[in-house]
Write a protein that holds these residues in place. Structure first.
Motif, PDB file in Angstrom:
ATOM      1  N   VAL A   1     -15.343   4.534   2.960  1.00 16.86           N
ATOM      2  CA  VAL A   1     -15.653   4.132   1.586  1.00 16.86           C
ATOM      3  C   VAL A   1     -15.305   5.314   0.669  1.00 16.86           C
ATOM      4  O   VAL A   1     -14.777   6.316   1.140  1.00 16.86           O
ATOM      5  N   MET A   2     -15.590   5.188  -0.624  1.00 15.78           N
ATOM      6  CA  MET A   2     -15.313   6.310  -1.518  1.00 15.78           C
ATOM      7  C   MET A   2     -16.507   7.262  -1.508  1.00 15.78           C
ATOM      8  O   MET A   2     -17.155   7.515  -2.523  1.00 15.78           O
TER       9      MET A   2
ATOM     10  N   VAL B   1      -7.185  -3.857  -6.245  1.00 14.68           N
ATOM     11  CA  VAL B   1      -7.939  -2.706  -5.748  1.00 14.68           C
ATOM     12  C   VAL B   1      -7.821  -1.538  -6.716  1.00 14.68           C
ATOM     13  O   VAL B   1      -8.785  -0.841  -7.009  1.00 14.68           O
ATOM     14  N   ILE B   2      -6.587  -1.310  -7.210  1.00 13.07           N
ATOM     15  CA  ILE B   2      -6.378  -0.272  -8.217  1.00 13.07           C
ATOM     16  C   ILE B   2      -6.023  -0.985  -9.523  1.00 13.07           C
ATOM     17  O   ILE B   2      -5.068  -1.760  -9.570  1.00 13.07           O
ATOM     18  N   ARG B   3      -6.805  -0.724 -10.542  1.00  9.15           N
ATOM     19  CA  ARG B   3      -6.603  -1.424 -11.809  1.00  9.15           C
ATOM     20  C   ARG B   3      -5.836  -0.543 -12.801  1.00  9.15           C
ATOM     21  O   ARG B   3      -5.739   0.666 -12.629  1.00  9.15           O
ATOM     22  N   THR B   4      -5.371  -1.178 -13.859  1.00 14.66           N
ATOM     23  CA  THR B   4      -4.785  -0.431 -14.978  1.00 14.66           C
ATOM     24  C   THR B   4      -5.897  -0.109 -15.976  1.00 14.66           C
ATOM     25  O   THR B   4      -6.964  -0.741 -15.961  1.00 14.66           O
ATOM     26  N   THR B   5      -5.634   0.834 -16.861  1.00 11.16           N
ATOM     27  CA  THR B   5      -6.652   1.179 -17.861  1.00 11.16           C
ATOM     28  C   THR B   5      -6.887   0.011 -18.826  1.00 11.16           C
ATOM     29  O   THR B   5      -7.947  -0.097 -19.433  1.00 11.16           O
TER      30      THR B   5
ATOM     31  N   GLY C   1     -18.768 -11.603  11.254  1.00 14.24           N
ATOM     32  CA  GLY C   1     -17.836 -12.031  10.209  1.00 14.24           C
ATOM     33  C   GLY C   1     -17.885 -11.204   8.946  1.00 14.24           C
ATOM     34  O   GLY C   1     -17.075 -11.407   8.042  1.00 14.24           O
ATOM     35  N   GLU C   2     -18.828 -10.264   8.875  1.00 16.93           N
ATOM     36  CA  GLU C   2     -18.937  -9.450   7.658  1.00 16.93           C
ATOM     37  C   GLU C   2     -18.266  -8.106   7.897  1.00 16.93           C
ATOM     38  O   GLU C   2     -18.509  -7.453   8.911  1.00 16.93           O
ATOM     39  N   ARG C   3     -17.413  -7.686   6.968  1.00 12.81           N
ATOM     40  CA  ARG C   3     -16.711  -6.412   7.118  1.00 12.81           C
ATOM     41  C   ARG C   3     -17.694  -5.257   7.046  1.00 12.81           C
ATOM     42  O   ARG C   3     -18.604  -5.255   6.209  1.00 12.81           O
TER      43      ARG C   3
ATOM     44  N   THR D   1     -16.286  -2.875  -4.004  1.00 10.07           N
ATOM     45  CA  THR D   1     -16.499  -3.717  -2.822  1.00 10.07           C
ATOM     46  C   THR D   1     -15.563  -3.422  -1.647  1.00 10.07           C
ATOM     47  O   THR D   1     -15.766  -3.931  -0.559  1.00 10.07           O
ATOM     48  N   ARG D   2     -14.481  -2.640  -1.846  1.00 11.51           N
ATOM     49  CA  ARG D   2     -13.449  -2.489  -0.809  1.00 11.51           C
ATOM     50  C   ARG D   2     -13.593  -1.176  -0.043  1.00 11.51           C
ATOM     51  O   ARG D   2     -14.516  -0.413  -0.267  1.00 11.51           O
TER      52      ARG D   2
END
Ligand code: FES
Length: 559
Positions: free
Chosen positions: A197-198, A363-367, A155-157, A312-313
């Motif tokens: 991942v990154m 997932v992608i944020r603004t400044t 169940g864990e990614r 986390t993604r």
């Protein structure tokens, strides 16, 4: 008029007519006719290899690039180059990055082609191809195999390879038994493609798109997706247009392009390896990029992307959220939007119809609503690294970013591996683990810098300690790890003078890493210091004799 297509780069027989006649004869044997051979020739670098599972779908990508070339009126010629599978090269794929860069440069220069498409993916391939592109006299466009899709366990990614390290640490600490770690092993890398991942592969793909050396939208489509293949087709099509225009990589790899790429790297919380790679590419492109530029841009740019190991993604989440284009939109105010890459349009124009990160996605944020503060990557100096060192602060433990403790010194990655597994090793969580003889000259700069937590402490629940070395670490790693200390110990750098018990102080806010030993004592130690022996022959000898410091990109000095 200069030669084009198959009339380029003729063999030197002293008779150009004969050289072309002979070439035509062999091309006829391969089924090519005169009309076909009058079209623009696009060379396609194919890095398929059984030793590189990340590239196992490259054949399909190559076919799509060929389709794009043919549809645009060109003729594709596929050629192999060395493929660097990150987990298949001893002591490290980094030792062969410059070899691939040199090989690619020479094959573009020596073979007949009007433009080149370079297909890479796994960590060192894209940096090597960018290094080759930077000195090319024909148009070059890059594309990648794309990231893997995630899997799951109980169940864990799961994804390679931040979770590889996390689960291995749990196994070492006794949390998982043999059967459980075996189950995890077959679920970590569940499809074709690069680590999702990154890590370094995702970072370098994203940075390549930001530099303008890849068509927009190319960094993130998953390897098994149709979108990945369609991007390959578009890349082949565009390569033919570039062959006709032609726009050279040196017109694209400008100071502005690197500045844009540095903003993206910082906002991604990207791999520390990108620092070494971008310095190498910039040096070849004759752009005056320095370590200080990374620190400056990183101080201005908050962490915007929630991907492991800083977040986390995974890459498929980044892709669904819009990928690099949406990230660039988020950063638009600080970017050079008049920069033109292989797409042939200014960045600002490309971003005009891209929507900024929307409220539904995080997932992608603004400044204005970042995931973390500026400073994801920090450049340190001090008596342990007068020429500079690097730390990924966004993947470190905040409470360890300022720390002082006694040194525990390891003379090589092998020494560290042996002693850190010893349950009787005399070490506390306050210790600073110091690894030397792991820099470019000594060892080809392996990803040995994120030393494992000593076994006894790991079993007691310790998850992070300060570690300092002249090595690199995988882009998928995390922890309070100071890397790339320059000058490296093998050429007389201060890491070579550290002794067990010396006090070491890390102060990331002040950008310092220091050995607290007085100059007189260090002078005495320096007189006793002896350089390690260099490799005896072959590529490793040439590499050790000519490699530049990490702070200059670790290219060979004659390239
Ligand atoms: Fe190939 Fe991670 S091992 S990209």
């Amino acid at each position: 008029m200069s030669a084009h297509g198959m009339s380029r780069n003729l063999v030197s027989y002293g008779d150009a007519g004969f050289s072309r006649f002979l070439r035509n004869a062999f091309l006829a044997a391969a089924g090519y006719g005169t009309e076909e051979l009058s079209r623009p020739v696009v060379g396609i670098a194919d890095l398929s290899s059984d030793y590189n599972p990340c590239h196992r779908q490259m054949g399909e990508l190559v076919e799509n690039v060929k389709r794009g070339v043919l549809a645009a009126g060109g003729i594709p010629f596929v050629f192999p180059t060395t493929s660097l599978g990150e987990s298949f090269l001893n002591p490290t794929a980094m030792l062969y990055r410059n070899m691939l860069a040199m090989e690619t440069e020479e094959l573009i220069r020596a073979q007949p082609m009007d433009a080149a498409v370079l297909l890479g993916g796994c960590d060192k391939t894209v940096p090597a191809q960018l290094m080759a592109a930077a000195v090319s006299d024909i148009p070059v466009i890059l594309d990648v195999v794309g990231p893997m899709l995630t899997s799951s366990w109980r169940g864990e990614r799961l994804g390679a390879c931040t979770d590889c390290r996390r689960f291995w640490a749990r196994y070492r600490a006794g949390d998982l038994n043999e059967d459980e770690i075996g189950d995890v092993e077959v679920n970590l890398a569940s499809t074709s493609g690069t680590c999702m991942v990154m890590g370094t592969a995702s970072t370098m793909a994203s940075v390549t798109e930001a530099l303008g050396m890849m068509l927009p939208g190319g960094a993130t489509p998953p390897s098994p997706s149709g979108e990945r293949l369609r991007h390959g087709t578009a890349t082949g099509h565009r390569a033919v247009e570039l062959a006709r225009e032609p726009v050279l990589p040196r017109d694209i790899l400008t100071a502005e392009a690197f500045e844009n790429a540095l903003h993206v790297l910082a906002a991604l919380g990207g791999s520390t390896n990108a620092v070494v790679h971008l310095l190498a590419v910039a040096r070849r492109a004759r752009v005056a990029l320095t370590l200080d530029d990374f620190d400056r841009v990183s101080r201005e740019t908050p962490l915007l992307v929630d991907l492991k190991p800083s977040g986390t993604r995974y890459m498929e989440d980044f892709h669904r959220a819009g990928g690099v284009r949406v990230l660039l939109k988020s950063l638009e105010a600080v970017l050079h939007i008049d920069h033109v890459g292989v797409a042939g349009r200014p960045l600002g124009e490309q971003l005009a119809d891209v929507a900024p990160p929307a409220g539904w996605q995080d997932v992608i944020r603004t400044t204005g609503n970042p995931l973390g503060p500026p400073g994801a990557l920090a450049v340190l100096r001090g008596s342990l690294a007068p020429g500079g060192a690097v730390i990924k602060a966004s993947a470190a433990s905040p409470e360890l970013l300022t720390h002082e403790g006694p040194a525990l010194v390891f003379d090589s990655p092998e020494d560290a591996a042996r002693r850190l597994a010893d349950p009787d090793l005399d070490v506390s969580e306050d210790h600073v683990l110091v690894l030397r003889n792991a820099g470019p000259v000594a060892a080809g700069m392996p990803e040995a810098g994120s030393l494992p937590i000593p076994k006894r402490l790991a079993a007691a629940g310790v998850r992070d300690m300060v570690r300092v070395s002249d090595a690199r670490m995988s882009g998928t790693s995390y922890g309070t790890v100071v890397l790339h200390c320059t000058p490296e110990s093998a050429v007389g750098g201060p890491l070579g003078l550290v002794r067990d018990g010396d006090r070491v102080r890390l102060d990331v806010p002040a950008r310092r890493v220091d050995l607290l030993v007085d100059a007189e004592e260090l002078g005495r130690r320096r007189e006793l210091w002896r350089a390690p022996e260099l490799p005896v022959r072959g590529w490793r000898r040439l590499y050790a004799e000519t490699v530049l410091p990490a702070s200059l990109g670790a290219d060979l000095d004659f390239l």
